[in-house]
Scaffold this motif. Structure first.
Motif, PDB file in Angstrom:
ATOM      1  N   TYR A 146     -10.273  -0.632   1.344  1.00 22.86           N
ATOM      2  CA  TYR A 146      -9.407  -0.037   2.363  1.00 22.86           C
ATOM      3  C   TYR A 146      -9.730  -0.571   3.758  1.00 22.86           C
ATOM      4  CZ  TYR A 146      -7.575   3.437   5.588  1.00 22.86           C
ATOM      5  OH  TYR A 146      -6.946   4.046   6.633  1.00 22.86           O
TER       6      TYR A 146
ATOM      7  N   HIS B  96      -4.673  10.301  -3.922  1.00 21.23           N
ATOM      8  CA  HIS B  96      -3.840   9.983  -5.086  1.00 21.23           C
ATOM      9  C   HIS B  96      -4.492  10.296  -6.424  1.00 21.23           C
ATOM     10  CE1 HIS B  96      -2.460   7.368  -1.802  1.00 21.23           C
ATOM     11  NE2 HIS B  96      -1.269   7.463  -2.353  1.00 21.23           N
TER      12      HIS B  96
ATOM     13  N   LEU C  34      -5.808  -0.406  -1.513  1.00 23.39           N
ATOM     14  CA  LEU C  34      -6.256   0.920  -1.067  1.00 23.39           C
ATOM     15  C   LEU C  34      -7.510   1.403  -1.796  1.00 23.39           C
ATOM     16  CD1 LEU C  34      -2.884   2.877  -0.730  1.00 23.39           C
ATOM     17  CD2 LEU C  34      -4.300   1.963   1.104  1.00 23.39           C
ATOM     18  N   SER C  35      -8.007   0.619  -2.743  1.00 25.00           N
ATOM     19  CA  SER C  35      -9.166   1.056  -3.528  1.00 25.00           C
ATOM     20  C   SER C  35     -10.390   1.225  -2.648  1.00 25.00           C
ATOM     21  CB  SER C  35      -9.496   0.027  -4.610  1.00 25.00           C
ATOM     22  OG  SER C  35      -8.425  -0.098  -5.483  1.00 25.00           O
ATOM     23  N   ALA C  36     -11.272   2.098  -3.099  1.00 27.02           N
ATOM     24  CA  ALA C  36     -12.508   2.359  -2.361  1.00 27.02           C
ATOM     25  C   ALA C  36     -13.222   1.039  -2.114  1.00 27.02           C
ATOM     26  CB  ALA C  36     -13.398   3.307  -3.161  1.00 27.02           C
TER      27      ALA C  36
ATOM     28  N   PRO D   2       1.688   8.102   6.276  1.00 27.06           N
ATOM     29  CA  PRO D   2       2.558   7.544   7.325  1.00 27.06           C
ATOM     30  C   PRO D   2       3.730   8.468   7.673  1.00 27.06           C
ATOM     31  CG  PRO D   2       2.831   6.336   5.257  1.00 27.06           C
ATOM     32  CD  PRO D   2       1.774   7.356   5.012  1.00 27.06           C
TER      33      PRO D   2
ATOM     34  N   ARG E 286      -7.989   6.622  -3.467  1.00 25.50           N
ATOM     35  CA  ARG E 286      -7.219   5.712  -2.613  1.00 25.50           C
ATOM     36  C   ARG E 286      -6.646   6.428  -1.385  1.00 25.50           C
ATOM     37  NH1 ARG E 286      -4.824   5.254  -7.334  1.00 25.50           N
ATOM     38  NH2 ARG E 286      -2.699   5.276  -6.547  1.00 25.50           N
ATOM     39  N   TYR E 287      -7.516   7.106  -0.667  1.00 25.31           N
ATOM     40  CA  TYR E 287      -7.086   7.793   0.562  1.00 25.31           C
ATOM     41  C   TYR E 287      -6.493   6.800   1.551  1.00 25.31           C
ATOM     42  CZ  TYR E 287      -9.674  12.159  -0.378  1.00 25.31           C
ATOM     43  OH  TYR E 287     -10.134  13.345  -0.869  1.00 25.31           O
ATOM     44  N   PHE E 288      -5.415   7.174   2.182  1.00 25.44           N
ATOM     45  CA  PHE E 288      -4.984   6.454   3.393  1.00 25.44           C
ATOM     46  C   PHE E 288      -4.129   7.394   4.235  1.00 25.44           C
ATOM     47  CE2 PHE E 288      -0.510   4.770   3.280  1.00 25.44           C
ATOM     48  CZ  PHE E 288      -0.107   5.317   2.074  1.00 25.44           C
TER      49      PHE E 288
ATOM     50  N   TYR F  19      -6.397  -2.683   4.488  1.00 26.90           N
ATOM     51  CA  TYR F  19      -5.397  -1.821   5.122  1.00 26.90           C
ATOM     52  C   TYR F  19      -5.748  -1.531   6.581  1.00 26.90           C
ATOM     53  CZ  TYR F  19      -1.921   1.840   5.695  1.00 26.90           C
ATOM     54  OH  TYR F  19      -0.857   2.576   6.141  1.00 26.90           O
TER      55      TYR F  19
ATOM     56  N   ARG G 266      -3.328  10.844   2.365  1.00 30.54           N
ATOM     57  CA  ARG G 266      -2.858  11.017   0.990  1.00 30.54           C
ATOM     58  C   ARG G 266      -4.029  10.780   0.036  1.00 30.54           C
ATOM     59  NH1 ARG G 266       2.881   7.711   0.672  1.00 30.54           N
ATOM     60  NH2 ARG G 266       3.994   8.880   2.303  1.00 30.54           N
TER      61      ARG G 266
ATOM     62  N   ASP H 273     -10.843   7.152  -8.176  1.00 33.62           N
ATOM     63  CA  ASP H 273     -10.756   6.549  -6.854  1.00 33.62           C
ATOM     64  C   ASP H 273      -9.448   7.068  -6.271  1.00 33.62           C
ATOM     65  OD1 ASP H 273     -10.383   5.052  -4.645  1.00 33.62           O
ATOM     66  OD2 ASP H 273     -10.753   3.117  -5.613  1.00 33.62           O
TER      67      ASP H 273
ATOM     68  N   THR I 109      -2.322  -0.718  -4.909  1.00 33.50           N
ATOM     69  CA  THR I 109      -3.415   0.062  -5.494  1.00 33.50           C
ATOM     70  C   THR I 109      -4.743  -0.632  -5.259  1.00 33.50           C
ATOM     71  OG1 THR I 109      -1.908   0.900  -7.165  1.00 33.50           O
ATOM     72  CG2 THR I 109      -4.252   1.095  -7.648  1.00 33.50           C
TER      73      THR I 109
ATOM     74  N   SER J  94       0.846  -1.199   0.000  1.00 27.65           N
ATOM     75  CA  SER J  94       0.000   0.000   0.000  1.00 27.65           C
ATOM     76  C   SER J  94       0.878   1.244   0.000  1.00 27.65           C
ATOM     77  CB  SER J  94      -0.900   0.026   1.240  1.00 27.65           C
ATOM     78  OG  SER J  94      -1.754  -1.074   1.243  1.00 27.65           O
ATOM     79  N   GLU J  95       1.822   1.251   0.925  1.00 26.49           N
ATOM     80  CA  GLU J  95       2.692   2.415   1.036  1.00 26.49           C
ATOM     81  C   GLU J  95       3.609   2.527  -0.186  1.00 26.49           C
ATOM     82  OE1 GLU J  95       4.463   2.227   4.961  1.00 26.49           O
ATOM     83  OE2 GLU J  95       2.508   2.430   5.936  1.00 26.49           O
TER      84      GLU J  95
ATOM     85  N   SER K  26       2.898   1.598  -3.262  1.00 24.24           N
ATOM     86  CA  SER K  26       2.152   2.082  -4.436  1.00 24.24           C
ATOM     87  C   SER K  26       2.014   3.592  -4.383  1.00 24.24           C
ATOM     88  CB  SER K  26       0.770   1.421  -4.504  1.00 24.24           C
ATOM     89  OG  SER K  26      -0.087   1.916  -3.493  1.00 24.24           O
TER      90      SER K  26
END
Lengths: 486, 498
Positions: free
Chosen positions: A371, B86, A366-368, B283, B278-280, A375, B84, B276, A363, A315-316, A318
């Motif tokens: 997540y 993206h 982390l997709s909608a 870190p 891809r919020y996270f 994650y 983040r 999309d 990717t 995840s990180e 990507s």
């Protein structure tokens, strides 16, 4: 006189007493690299001119009044994941083949301030993605103990170069075993610091919540000395902690009497090679003989470590690799009709397979809609792993186990199995997820190949692992065994 | 159209971006300056996302963001974080924007606006969050490439989101103006829509009266750079939606751009193909923890806000709402005005409270809003930068009130005060503008012009009132403009009726 395999204290003495100059040392190691590295491929870039210039400056400094720094005039190499001002920094990826950074990583700047001599940039798995050194765009690095074998990774070049005596020490980085595993497979001492102990600023990010910046050398005492230089809070890295840096090397207490050493049963897995197991068990007996108390401990969540890592890390990755887009620096395709093709082709041409694999996994995760399922859940399990370690460290000073379950595999072995790294790193990953400091120290041989003993400490517990590692090396000679390269 | 106006009610929510006026950028020490014209100078290795670089939160941006949140009556949560977001675009160096997804620094607030009817309406604030701006792509005409200017990249932004409480374009404009006032009072931003330090994206839909659920679609409009265009774009969209619905069509969920040349909106992209992101959680940035002490400290630092000031100006000074609104938009001018008023109040105390304070305050407001504002605007100055001191303006008002100078002479005095500074009485003396109230010399002048202007005198006596004005003018001319107009008027009328 031969200078390879000398520890930093020995080199320091020679330089301080003017028995050798920094320029002579630098030339010596440069020649050794030129002679031997074609067999190992541990370097991507040699910074010959810059190194000789730095050595001349170091000699002037040594000639002047006042005390020298611990690293003044001593050559070293840096994993090519660190950015070095004016010196090409590639991450072993074609996407950065032509990249000359405009600044120094904080760790490099701190070493530079001691007037140490950066001799070159070492090979690695591309963007540190791998455990064999074979995903480098600049070819695989070989293990000096057997050049048909891998040195481990991702800090493959640093491990190989130090092991072969091409440099007295080298910087390295870990995300999930990338220092401990190659140190173990090449028979050198490796230090993975507490997360946040050494600034990540200027080290190309892989998994930002895991990346730890460390080093490889010939002894734990050397590592303690290097740790003092590299550590400390950095205002440019908000994840470094406001924790004072002790004078690790001076404070080392090698007396193991009364030290409580935890033996986590989950780290002695079934498919561990028997030679590795017996070498590690001998090392544990040695610790006990020196007065340490052995305590069996239980870390049941260990089994989830690799799974959590397989979600968090990609995840990180990507996200961190998104900046390599062919717009501002690095590889840009020569064949694009529009903006979308600039992105698609520059990245397709520039990244290797492993980077692409992790970008796709990350990717997706982390997709909608995914997540929360992946994650977020992984981060919760990670919290459990951290808590479990915290509990265990209420009972023991350090944990001891093998660095890897096996000795160095043949080259090409990893390529057949994309999961190779995940299996090999399973003894390292839980500690990485918890951000704990650890060492790998040589503790014997299996099938004539080095075996490493892993010593894990509590958060910010660098001094404890240095004490135990130094105590072990006081009474053993494994770290003084070096390969003879044919 | 008339008919359909009654059958639909607009539902409008606003997203506003305010560029915070910090010295450096949101996550690096590169300068944050919206006025820089040379491209790619407000950058450093963090802004251009060189490999290995890391963000560090700008504490001043955090402080300003929370201050605005408090000024908008928002709750400030104990914890907040950065995420983040993206997407790939050349003006976004990292391939992600650092923003805040589900834990903004402020939420659940409101702004009360005053409608032209005099009614107050509450517009709820959903949230306000911090993020970094992108750079700007430039497409040189006729050339086969584009350029990127990263000066703006990484500038600190506060995004403010309202609930869909706004029901007309006018309400939207009034809300935006009030928000701009608040942000300026807090000192968080220049909040200038023309310069892009405040940007607004309305989300618009319409529904039947009485419907309580939100419409199934909404249209976002971008590229609006003035309050006027915000109002025009919203009105354009409302009419467009009504027309479509009347014709039995559902408006599409799209993003439109305001085209100022043609005064209409143009479709930019369809929301159905939305990214999309891809919020996270980022870190690289530890969670934010706002202590009670921190928030209380900032609450204490808040200046008097526009609504409180508006109320006070009405109650304390008795000013009309138009004057108040015009003063309120300029924070520094309200400070100046209040200093003038306090000088006049002191004078009134000396005079034993005999002065007509409401009249004097009104004059102070007029001077501030008319000549002073005009001169300041022409020089792009703030009252604090002007040579005119509040005590000078008060003194000048005093001279007029005492009949020592005429109001037209005062205008000349003020011009000199503005251009060169100085005390009004000195300027009056230098220019020889003292007004004469000496009845003898005034009478002498009146007698002279009556003798010289027989026709006008005859006309006036025949009932032509405008001839009186002519005769006043001639008398003033004879007195070289220094005659006290009130006395000139009185004496002339008296003389003519003899």
């Amino acid at each position: 006189m031969n200078y390879e395999f000398l520890e930093l204290t020995e080199l320091r003495k020679l330089l301080d007493e003017k028995k050798v100059s920094s320029v002579e040392l630098t030339k010596y190691f440069l020649n050794r690299i030129k002679e031997l590295d074609p067999k190992l491929n541990s370097f991507i870039t040699l910074a010959e001119e810059e190194a000789l210039q730095a050595a001349r400056e170091a000699d002037e400094y040594i000639a002047s009044e006042g005390e020298n720094f611990p690293l003044t005039g001593i050559p070293y190499a840096s994993k090519d994941l660190f950015v070095t001002k004016g010196i090409r920094s590639t991450a072993a990826s074609k996407i950065l083949d032509n990249y000359i950074p405009p600044y120094d990583a904080t760790a490099i700047a701190k070493i530079k301030a001691q007037k140490a001599v950066l001799i070159g940039k070492t090979n690695l798995d591309q963007f540190a993605h791998g455990s064999s050194g074979e995903t480098s765009a600049y070819g695989a690095t070989k293990n000096p103990w057997d050049t048909e074998r891998m040195p481990g990774g991702s800090s493959s070049g640093s491990a190989s170069a130090v092991s072969a005596g091409l440099v007295p020490w080298a910087t390295a980085t870990e995300t999930g075993g990338s220092i401990r595993q190659p140190a173990s497979l090449t028979g050198v001492s490796g230090w993975k610091p507490t997360y946040g102990r050494v600034s990540r600023y200027g080290v190309m990010a892989m998994g930002s919540s895991l990346d730890s910046i460390g080093a490889m050398a010939y002894s734990v005492r050397d590592l303690a000395m290097i740790a003092e230089v590299m550590s400390g809070q950095d205002l440019k890295d908000s994840t470094t902690g406001p924790v004072e840096v002790p004078a690790y090397s001076k404070l080392i207490n090698a007396d193991l009497k009364g030290i409580k050493v935890g033996i986590p049963k989950q780290y002695f897995i079934d498919d561990m090679e028997s030679g590795v197991k017996s070498a590690v068990m001998d090392a544990i007996k040695e610790l006990e003989k020196q007065g340490a108390t052995l305590v069996d401990v239980d870390l049941p969540n260990t089994k989830y470590g690799s799974l959590v890592y397989a979600i968090v890390c990609p995840s990180e990755v990507s996200s961190n690799l998104a900046r390599y887009d062919g717009i501002r620096y690095g590889h840009v395709t020569g064949d694009a009709k529009d903006l979308l093709e600039v992105y698609q082709k520059s990245r397709a041409e520039g990244f290797g397979d492993e980077a692409k694999r992790r970008i796709m996994t990350g990717t997706y995760v982390l997709s909608a809609g995914y997540y929360d399922a992946y994650y977020k859940k992984a981060q919760r399990v990670r919290r459990l792993i951290i808590n479990e370690f915290e509990e265990v460290f209420k009972q023991v000073d350090v944990l001891v186990c093998p660095s890897t379950p096996n000795v160095a595999a043949k080259l090409g072995h990893a390529a057949q199995d994309p999961l190779f790294g995940y299996i090999a790193d399973q003894l390292n990953i839980p500690g990485s997820l918890a951000g704990l400091p650890a060492l790998s120290v040589p503790c014997g041989f299996s099938e004539d190949l080095p075996v490493g003993l892993q010593i894990i400490g509590p958060q910010w517990g660098e001094q404890k692992i240095f004490n135990v590692g130094a105590g072990y090396q006081e009474v053993t000679e494994w770290h003084k065994q070096h390969p003879s390269i044919k | 159209m008339e008919n359909s106006d009654n059958t639909y009610r607009p539902v409008i929510g606003l997203e506003i971006h305010v560029q915070l006026s910090t010295k450096s950028k949101m996550f690096s020490s590169a300068p944050n300056n919206p006025d820089t014209t040379e491209p790619n100078v407000n950058i450093d290795e963090v802004v251009t996302a060189e490999p290995g670089t890391l963000p560090v939160v700008n504490k001043e941006a955090l402080r300003l963001g929370v201050m605005v949140g408090l000024a908008l009556h928002c709750e400030i949560p104990e914890y907040s974080k950065f995420d983040r977001k993206h997407y790939f675009y050349p003006d976004l160096p990292k391939g992600y924007q650092i923003s805040q997804y589900d834990e903004p620094i402020a939420q659940n607030g409101y702004v009360d606006i005053t409608l032209p009817s005099g009614d107050t309406k509450r517009i709820r604030i959903t949230r306000a969050h911090l993020e970094e701006d992108a750079g700007k792509n430039i497409h040189p005409e006729g050339l086969p490439y584009s350029l990127v200017n990263y000066n703006r990249a990484g500038s600190p932004l506060l995004e403010i989101v309202t609930e869909p409480d706004i029901e007309s374009a006018e309400e939207a404009r009034i809300f935006l103006q009030e928000l701009r006032n608040i942000v300026r009072y807090v000192g968080a931003s220049s909040a200038d829509m023309e310069k892009g330090t405040m940007r607004c994206e309305p989300n618009i839909s319409v529904r039947k009266p009485g419907e309580l659920t939100l419409p199934k679609y909404k249209v976002e409009v971008k590229n609006i750079n003035s309050f006027k265009f915000a109002e025009a774009a919203i009105n354009y969209e409302i009419a467009r939606h009504k027309e479509m619905l009347e014709a039995g069509n559902m408006p599409k969920q799209v993003t439109m751009g305001w085209n100022e040349k043609d005064s209409k909106t143009v479709e930019q992209r369809s929301k159905e193909e939305a990214n999309d992101y891809r919020y996270f959680p980022d870190p690289d940035l530890p969670r934010l923890h706002f202590t009670k002490e921190f928030i209380e400290d900032l609450q204490g630092q808040l200046p008097e806000l526009p609504d409180a000031k508006r109320l006070r100006f009405k109650n304390e000074y008795g000013l009309g709402s138009a004057d108040i609104d015009n003063l309120i938009i300029w924070k520094e001018l309200t400070y100046f005005f209040e200093n003038v008023v306090s000088e006049l109040t002191e004078w009134n105390e000396v005079e034993g409270g005999k002065l007509d304070m409401p009249k004097l305050i009104k004059q102070a407001a007029n001077w501030c809003l008319q000549d002073f504002s005009a001169f300041l605007n022409a020089m792009h100055q703030n009252p604090t930068e002007s040579l005119v001191m509040p005590e000078n303006m008060a003194e000048m008002i005093k001279l007029v009130e005492q009949g020592k100078i005429s109001s037209s002479a005062a205008k000349q005095v003020f011009k000199v005060m503005f251009d060169k500074g100085g005390e009004p009485d000195t300027i009056v003396a230098d220019l020889g503008l003292e007004q004469t109230s000496d009845e003898g010399s005034i009478l002498e002048a009146i007698e002279k012009i009556i003798a010289e202007n027989e026709k006008a005198v005859t006309d006036f006596k025949a009932g032509q009132e405008k001839s009186f004005g002519f005769l006043v003018g001639m008398a003033m001319k004879e007195l070289k403009g220094k005659g006290n107009p009130q006395i000139v008027n009185e004496l002339l009328r008296k003389k003519l009726s003899e």
